[in-house]
Design a protein around this motif. Sequence first.
Motif, short mmCIF file in Angstrom:
data_model
loop_
_atom_site.label_atom_id
_atom_site.label_comp_id
_atom_site.label_asym_id
_atom_site.label_seq_id
_atom_site.Cartn_x
_atom_site.Cartn_y
_atom_site.Cartn_z
N LEU A 1 -14.95 -7.74 -2.93
CA LEU A 1 -13.60 -7.70 -2.33
C LEU A 1 -13.61 -7.73 -0.81
O LEU A 1 -12.56 -7.80 -0.18
CB LEU A 1 -12.87 -6.43 -2.80
N TYR B 1 0.83 -1.20 0.00
CA TYR B 1 0.00 0.00 0.00
C TYR B 1 0.87 1.26 0.00
O TYR B 1 0.54 2.25 -0.64
CB TYR B 1 -0.96 0.02 1.19
N CYS C 1 -9.87 -0.91 1.21
CA CYS C 1 -9.93 -0.69 -0.23
C CYS C 1 -9.71 0.78 -0.58
O CYS C 1 -10.06 1.67 0.19
CB CYS C 1 -11.28 -1.14 -0.77
N ARG C 2 -9.16 0.97 -1.78
CA ARG C 2 -8.96 2.29 -2.36
C ARG C 2 -9.49 2.26 -3.78
O ARG C 2 -9.44 1.23 -4.45
CB ARG C 2 -7.47 2.67 -2.37
N ALA C 3 -9.97 3.40 -4.27
CA ALA C 3 -10.56 3.45 -5.61
C ALA C 3 -9.88 4.49 -6.47
O ALA C 3 -9.43 5.53 -5.99
CB ALA C 3 -12.05 3.77 -5.51
N CYS D 1 -15.10 -1.99 1.67
CA CYS D 1 -14.86 -2.60 0.36
C CYS D 1 -16.17 -3.07 -0.25
O CYS D 1 -17.10 -3.46 0.48
CB CYS D 1 -13.94 -3.81 0.52
N VAL E 1 -11.17 -0.66 -8.08
CA VAL E 1 -11.03 -0.79 -6.63
C VAL E 1 -9.90 -1.77 -6.33
O VAL E 1 -9.87 -2.88 -6.85
CB VAL E 1 -12.35 -1.26 -5.98
N ALA F 1 -7.75 -3.74 -3.28
CA ALA F 1 -7.85 -4.21 -1.91
C ALA F 1 -6.45 -4.53 -1.37
O ALA F 1 -5.63 -5.13 -2.07
CB ALA F 1 -8.74 -5.45 -1.84
#
Length: 93
Positions: free
Chosen positions: A48, A29, A55-57, A44, A66, A68
Amino acid sequence: MFLKTICAIGALILAVSPSWAGTAAPLTYEQFEAAVPHLDLDSCPDALAQKNVFCRATLRHDDIHVFAFSNDGENLFVGFKSYTADGLAALLQ
């Protein structure tokens, strides 16, 4: 002579190449955060969602991507899913 030179150069390249060359390294990350503009998600998506994952988008063209990451250790990348952004414009007005 030319062929011998080419072979010698090829052998030298192979000899000095690192042993890990050509293998994939895990994405952390920390690396993702520094390199990819993104939005933090509170949770998430179902596809996921799992324990100890965040999670990040990212937005690109007409898609939402997205990513994870594990909450454990080095926060390694553990999953990815793309969604179409159809209808997103109406939500953002």
